[in-house]
Motif scaffolding. Sequence first.
Motif, mmCIF file in Angstrom:
data_model
loop_
_atom_site.group_PDB
_atom_site.id
_atom_site.type_symbol
_atom_site.label_atom_id
_atom_site.label_comp_id
_atom_site.label_asym_id
_atom_site.label_seq_id
_atom_site.Cartn_x
_atom_site.Cartn_y
_atom_site.Cartn_z
ATOM 1 N N ASP A 151 2.426 3.721 1.628
ATOM 2 C CA ASP A 151 3.562 4.430 2.206
ATOM 3 C C ASP A 151 3.510 4.269 3.723
ATOM 4 N N GLY A 152 4.594 3.824 4.305
ATOM 5 C CA GLY A 152 4.653 3.682 5.756
ATOM 6 C C GLY A 152 4.227 2.325 6.265
ATOM 7 N N PHE A 153 3.896 1.401 5.380
ATOM 8 C CA PHE A 153 3.462 0.079 5.840
ATOM 9 C C PHE A 153 4.598 -0.680 6.517
ATOM 10 N N VAL A 186 -2.964 4.094 13.843
ATOM 11 C CA VAL A 186 -1.881 3.948 12.868
ATOM 12 C C VAL A 186 -2.180 4.816 11.647
ATOM 13 N N GLN A 187 -1.178 5.520 11.180
ATOM 14 C CA GLN A 187 -1.336 6.413 10.028
ATOM 15 C C GLN A 187 -0.445 5.925 8.888
ATOM 16 N N ILE A 188 -1.029 5.807 7.701
ATOM 17 C CA ILE A 188 -0.252 5.485 6.499
ATOM 18 C C ILE A 188 -0.728 6.376 5.364
ATOM 19 N N SER A 189 -0.093 6.262 4.221
ATOM 20 C CA SER A 189 -0.545 6.971 3.026
ATOM 21 C C SER A 189 -0.376 6.032 1.838
ATOM 22 N N VAL A 190 -0.703 6.519 0.645
ATOM 23 C CA VAL A 190 -0.645 5.659 -0.529
ATOM 24 C C VAL A 190 -0.168 6.462 -1.738
ATOM 25 N N SER A 191 0.585 5.787 -2.592
ATOM 26 C CA SER A 191 1.011 6.369 -3.867
ATOM 27 C C SER A 191 0.263 5.655 -4.981
ATOM 28 N N SER A 230 -2.402 -3.662 -24.263
ATOM 29 C CA SER A 230 -2.388 -5.037 -23.749
ATOM 30 C C SER A 230 -2.453 -5.003 -22.231
ATOM 31 N N PRO A 231 -2.988 -6.049 -21.604
ATOM 32 C CA PRO A 231 -3.085 -6.091 -20.144
ATOM 33 C C PRO A 231 -1.731 -5.938 -19.455
ATOM 34 N N VAL A 232 -0.724 -6.618 -19.967
ATOM 35 C CA VAL A 232 0.598 -6.581 -19.329
ATOM 36 C C VAL A 232 1.183 -5.176 -19.386
ATOM 37 N N LEU A 233 1.074 -4.524 -20.553
ATOM 38 C CA LEU A 233 1.622 -3.173 -20.692
ATOM 39 C C LEU A 233 0.829 -2.165 -19.876
ATOM 40 N N LEU A 234 -0.478 -2.372 -19.751
ATOM 41 C CA LEU A 234 -1.282 -1.479 -18.910
ATOM 42 C C LEU A 234 -0.809 -1.523 -17.468
ATOM 43 N N LEU A 235 -0.536 -2.746 -17.006
ATOM 44 C CA LEU A 235 -0.069 -2.899 -15.631
ATOM 45 C C LEU A 235 1.318 -2.280 -15.460
ATOM 46 N N GLU A 236 2.167 -2.470 -16.450
ATOM 47 C CA GLU A 236 3.522 -1.914 -16.370
ATOM 48 C C GLU A 236 3.516 -0.393 -16.375
ATOM 49 N N THR A 237 2.667 0.195 -17.227
ATOM 50 C CA THR A 237 2.620 1.663 -17.281
ATOM 51 C C THR A 237 2.048 2.243 -15.997
ATOM 52 N N ALA A 238 1.049 1.569 -15.414
ATOM 53 C CA ALA A 238 0.496 2.045 -14.134
ATOM 54 C C ALA A 238 1.534 1.915 -13.032
ATOM 55 N N ASP A 239 2.338 0.857 -13.078
ATOM 56 C CA ASP A 239 3.395 0.646 -12.090
ATOM 57 C C ASP A 239 4.453 1.758 -12.195
ATOM 58 N N LYS A 240 4.827 2.095 -13.407
ATOM 59 C CA LYS A 240 5.800 3.172 -13.601
ATOM 60 C C LYS A 240 5.260 4.503 -13.085
ATOM 61 N N ALA A 241 3.961 4.737 -13.351
ATOM 62 C CA ALA A 241 3.351 5.980 -12.874
ATOM 63 C C ALA A 241 3.316 6.007 -11.349
ATOM 64 N N MET A 242 3.110 4.831 -10.717
ATOM 65 C CA MET A 242 3.072 4.775 -9.256
ATOM 66 C C MET A 242 4.427 5.186 -8.656
ATOM 67 N N TYR A 243 5.525 4.749 -9.277
ATOM 68 C CA TYR A 243 6.843 5.123 -8.768
ATOM 69 C C TYR A 243 7.092 6.627 -8.916
ATOM 70 N N LYS A 244 6.530 7.218 -9.963
ATOM 71 C CA LYS A 244 6.629 8.679 -10.111
ATOM 72 C C LYS A 244 5.873 9.370 -8.976
ATOM 73 N N ALA A 245 4.706 8.818 -8.618
ATOM 74 C CA ALA A 245 3.930 9.395 -7.519
ATOM 75 C C ALA A 245 4.681 9.254 -6.203
ATOM 76 N N LYS A 246 5.324 8.105 -5.997
ATOM 77 C CA LYS A 246 6.057 7.864 -4.748
ATOM 78 C C LYS A 246 7.260 8.804 -4.648
#
Length: 445
Positions: A320-322, A398-403, A415-431
């Motif tokens: 966040d803020g990059f 410099v100050q930033i944050s992360v979601s 599956s690897p692909v679905l694991l990545l997709e679910t983590a990506d979806k969760a990241m957008y919820k955090a953001k």
Amino acid sequence: MQMNMRLADFIRAEIEPILQDWEAFAKTIFSAIYMGKTGLRDHAREMLLEIADDLDSLQSKAQQVAKSKGHGPEKEDDESWAEVHGGERHTSGFSVMETVSEFRALRASVVSHWIKANPTVSVEQLEDLTRFHEAIDQAVAESLEQYATAKEMETRLFGAILVASPDPIYVLDLEGRFIYANKATADLFALAPKAIIGKTTFDLGFPFAADFKHNLEKVISGQSTHRGKFVHTFASGKGERFEYLLAPVLDEQQQTEATVCISRDITAQALAEEKIWYNAHHDLLTGLPNRRLFLDRLEQGVKHAKRSSLPLAVLFMDLDGFKAVNDSLGHEAGDRLLADVAVRLNDCVREVDTVARMGGDEFTVILAGAKQRKDVELVAQSIIDALAQPFQIAQQSVQISVSVGISFYPEDATSPVLLLETADKAMYKAKDAGSNRMYFYTVAC
């Protein structure tokens, strides 16, 4: 069959039956197995016809004496068939005994047919037979002389090649002792040849000796070649990585009597290949694994988790803020910030875990064997806290944050692909929830 036929005429008349007997013998010669009709039967025919012509020729007393000693008449530049035979047999890999055995078989075949056709012989026929034996003896002498000449030349050429070769080449006996080492070998080992001969790789203290001996034994017993590699820096300081070829040396009975080894320094090649592989699998800016290597490790992690029945967690992070830093301070400052983020991320996880840059300001982490949700939560929180600390970029704070989005195997995906997709979806919820947040995947994402 006409009685009192001279031997020269007999050879010409009966050449096919004579050659059939000879050919049956020739098939028993190991080195002749892969030779065709031209190299065997046609060549033997020329031998017999030249002998027949010799029997028809007039011979002085001096020539008779010379032939009785195995010496032929003085020749011009043209080679006799016997000399051609000796050179060709050496080139074809015949041993000396195999080369001589052809003449013995040819002699036996002619004499056998001659005696059957002539139970009693005249004085002239007996003289023909004597001259025939002398011609065979002369041919043997000429053939072996040419064989030896070719062998000596081969030895000289081979010796020159060994001396000039930049590759270490050496010969080992059946016990693995060096019995020959070329100059490149002595230079590599930083030893005089006399300090190498009679020693084994164990005697010389080489760490690859055990593996080398095992492969050597396979080559000896199986009479097959073997390609191998080893890593070692010799006393000369030359090289580090080597490949080698072991090949058996067979005697006339086709038994292994020694092994030749040709090795080659492939250090530069290996390092170049490793660099190519590294660049293809790592982010050049941060040094972290890239998307390709991350997905490969995630696939391996999922397989291991399935076998061991242990959970696995994937963290997907977006800074966040990059963009504001990149726009205000420039791309060089942005690159510096990404490299510093990579260092802090690595400090927050174990060596067995994988931190990767997926591209832009997105990063991922694989946490293997995360047995409890709270353990993953602690790691995610340490990442949030670490990246919340100010960065010194371009002489500015410099100050930033992360979601952070988190998903688990096998609860959220298998599956690897679905694991990545679910983590990506969760990241957008955090953001969406604000900066410095983590979010665990749920079906509601």
